[in-house]
Motif scaffolding. Structure first.
Motif, mmCIF file in Angstrom:
data_model
loop_
_atom_site.group_PDB
_atom_site.id
_atom_site.type_symbol
_atom_site.label_atom_id
_atom_site.label_comp_id
_atom_site.label_asym_id
_atom_site.label_seq_id
_atom_site.Cartn_x
_atom_site.Cartn_y
_atom_site.Cartn_z
ATOM 1 N N ILE A 99 0.777 -1.230 -0.070
ATOM 2 C CA ILE A 99 0.002 -0.004 -0.043
ATOM 3 C C ILE A 99 1.033 1.358 -0.082
ATOM 4 O O ILE A 99 0.521 2.084 -0.787
ATOM 5 C CB ILE A 99 -1.013 -0.016 1.422
ATOM 6 C CG1 ILE A 99 -2.199 -1.056 1.070
ATOM 7 C CG2 ILE A 99 -1.710 1.138 1.263
ATOM 8 C CD1 ILE A 99 -2.984 -1.211 2.357
ATOM 9 N N TYR A 119 -1.680 6.053 -2.586
ATOM 10 C CA TYR A 119 -1.491 6.270 -1.370
ATOM 11 C C TYR A 119 -0.450 7.377 -0.968
ATOM 12 O O TYR A 119 0.928 6.958 -1.010
ATOM 13 C CB TYR A 119 -1.225 4.840 -0.539
ATOM 14 C CG TYR A 119 -1.228 4.826 0.783
ATOM 15 C CD1 TYR A 119 -2.498 4.979 1.394
ATOM 16 C CD2 TYR A 119 0.028 5.061 1.606
ATOM 17 C CE1 TYR A 119 -2.593 4.923 2.977
ATOM 18 C CE2 TYR A 119 -0.031 4.940 3.041
ATOM 19 C CZ TYR A 119 -1.114 5.070 3.727
ATOM 20 O OH TYR A 119 -1.268 5.035 4.905
ATOM 21 N N ILE A 136 0.739 9.221 1.395
ATOM 22 C CA ILE A 136 0.984 9.424 2.652
ATOM 23 C C ILE A 136 2.609 8.949 2.953
ATOM 24 O O ILE A 136 3.055 9.890 3.393
ATOM 25 C CB ILE A 136 0.165 8.595 3.830
ATOM 26 C CG1 ILE A 136 -1.302 9.266 3.901
ATOM 27 C CG2 ILE A 136 0.726 8.593 5.116
ATOM 28 C CD1 ILE A 136 -2.154 8.513 4.806
ATOM 29 N N SER A 188 1.321 8.964 10.300
ATOM 30 C CA SER A 188 0.045 9.326 10.712
ATOM 31 C C SER A 188 -0.634 8.287 11.405
ATOM 32 O O SER A 188 -1.710 8.358 11.430
ATOM 33 C CB SER A 188 -0.635 9.895 9.551
ATOM 34 O OG SER A 188 -1.213 8.831 8.757
ATOM 35 N N THR A 237 -5.523 -2.459 -1.211
ATOM 36 C CA THR A 237 -6.112 -2.135 0.146
ATOM 37 C C THR A 237 -7.348 -2.842 0.289
ATOM 38 O O THR A 237 -7.768 -3.497 1.450
ATOM 39 C CB THR A 237 -6.600 -0.626 0.241
ATOM 40 O OG1 THR A 237 -5.610 0.276 -0.236
ATOM 41 C CG2 THR A 237 -6.974 -0.140 1.534
HETATM 42 C C1 AVI Z 1 -1.053 2.715 9.692
HETATM 43 N N1 AVI Z 1 -2.073 3.503 9.190
HETATM 44 C C2 AVI Z 1 -1.433 4.885 9.416
HETATM 45 C C3 AVI Z 1 -2.469 3.423 7.872
HETATM 46 C C4 AVI Z 1 -3.561 4.408 7.609
HETATM 47 O O1 AVI Z 1 -3.393 5.191 6.320
HETATM 48 O O2 AVI Z 1 -4.554 4.771 8.257
HETATM 49 C C5 AVI Z 1 -3.365 1.928 7.551
HETATM 50 C C6 AVI Z 1 -3.917 1.746 6.270
HETATM 51 N N2 AVI Z 1 -5.179 1.388 6.216
HETATM 52 C C7 AVI Z 1 -5.596 1.299 4.841
HETATM 53 N N3 AVI Z 1 -4.487 1.933 4.237
HETATM 54 C C8 AVI Z 1 -3.410 2.001 5.174
#
Ligand code: AVI
Length: 323
Positions: A49, A55, A57, A162, A213
């Motif tokens: 992911i 994604y 992040i 996060s 996901t």
């Molecule tokens: C671990 N955590 C920060 C991830 C999030 O983005 O909440 C877990 C996740 N769930 C789905 N994608 C990633």
């Protein structure tokens, strides 16, 4: 997230876990703890992911660390002890450790012993002068820090990714307050906080086009089946990511495709067609809403670093001075 060990639990532990899962399944709406995501396959899927184009992040936080770790290190100062909550692979940590002036110690804290020692072993090779003291613990509960870190000039809790967003507000506040206690009056917390943005970006980030996901979400059911002898039919649920405006969070659900009965711990759990099982939420903050949350835990935001699009932030918090 605090990860769950993938080995089979002892009988009494299994009974407790079964009761916890049943309790969640009796709620309205039904809930399953996100700790069930992280067996071996789930950890592998999560790593995948983090590489997905949707994604943003992980990529964005790494970009911020690359761009600003020098400044972060300057704010932290020399001879610090870095305590990382939920350390995982410690990838972002390297960017920080590389910039710190004579760091004294690195204390990764993770519930998964295997991941913890593998990552600590790899770091020890690359940082021969750093004391690396892994602590196998659930960081949501109190745990003891190694004594010798008292020699550090400053204690820093590092909590990237996060992950704080995965906690409901009261638990997030409690966790921040425990971090503040752990670092003491002259310590600091360096934390990754995801920011509010267009819900369509978030829904794509949590429901990617390759279906990774969705597989990660469904794997929680596979994990419960294996560990607790349940009989969830993975083909009978759809993955859903939904933005919940009044909670300012993205939620992951599994939606029952039909009326069905699942067996667990000698009990029958009924799902109606279209019924939702919530498996996770991740709160998204504005700079103001996070600063307010931090203040309720006795912390003040000292610095904020963001990417140019203001998608994500890394923030330095310090214990607030009493007026
Ligand atoms: C671990 N955590 C920060 C991830 C999030 O983005 O909440 C877990 C996740 N769930 C789905 N994608 C990633």
């Amino acid at each position: 997230m605090a990860k769950h060990p993938s080995t089979a639990p002892a009988k009494s532990t299994e009974d407790t876990l079964t009761n916890d899962v049943l309790e969640g399944l009796k709620k309205e709406p039904k809930e399953l703890s996100p700790v069930w995501f992280y067996d071996e396959l789930g950890s592998f899927l999560f790593d995948n992911i983090c590489e997905l184009p949707e994604y943003y992040i992980t990529r964005t936080e790494l970009q911020i660390m690359h761009g600003h770790a020098v400044e972060m290190a300057h704010h932290i100062g020399p001879e610090a002890a870095v305590i990382e909550f939920g350390s995982g692979t410690s990838l972002k940590t390297r960017l920080l450790l590389d910039r710190l002036e004579s760091p004294l110690a690195y204390v990764p804290v993770d519930i998964s012993r295997e991941h913890l020692f593998t990552a600590a072993g790899a770091l020890a090779k690359d940082y021969p002068n750093l004391h690396i003291v892994p602590v196998c613990a659930d960081f949501t509960q109190s745990f003891e820090l190694p004594q010798f870190i008292r020699a550090a000039q400053r204690r820093i809790v590092y909590f990237p990714g996060s992950t704080l967003g995965n906690f409901a507000r009261p638990q997030a506040r409690e966790l921040l307050a425990r971090m503040r206690e752990l670092v003491g009056a002259n310590g600091a917390i360096l934390i990754g906080i995801d920011l509010r943005k267009d819900p369509s970006i978030l829904e794509r980030a949590y429901d990617d086009s390759a279906g990774v996901t969705a597989e990660f979400n469904l794997n929680a059911l596979r994990h419960v089946n294996r560990e607790l002898g349940a009989d969830f039919d993975l083909d009978a649920f759809d993955h859903l990511a939904v933005w919940v405006e009044d909670q300012s969070r993205i939620e992951m659900h599994l939606v029952s495709k039909r009326d069905q009965v699942v067996h667990l711990g000698g009990e029958k759990v009924r799902f109606g067609q279209g019924e939702h099982l919530r498996t996770e939420y991740c709160h998204k903050y504005t700079l103001e809403s996070f600063s307010e949350l931090a203040a309720t835990a006795g912390l003040a935001v000292k610095r904020v670093w963001m990417d140019p699009n203001k998608q994500f932030s890394v923030q330095l918090l310090e214990p607030a001075r009493l007026q």
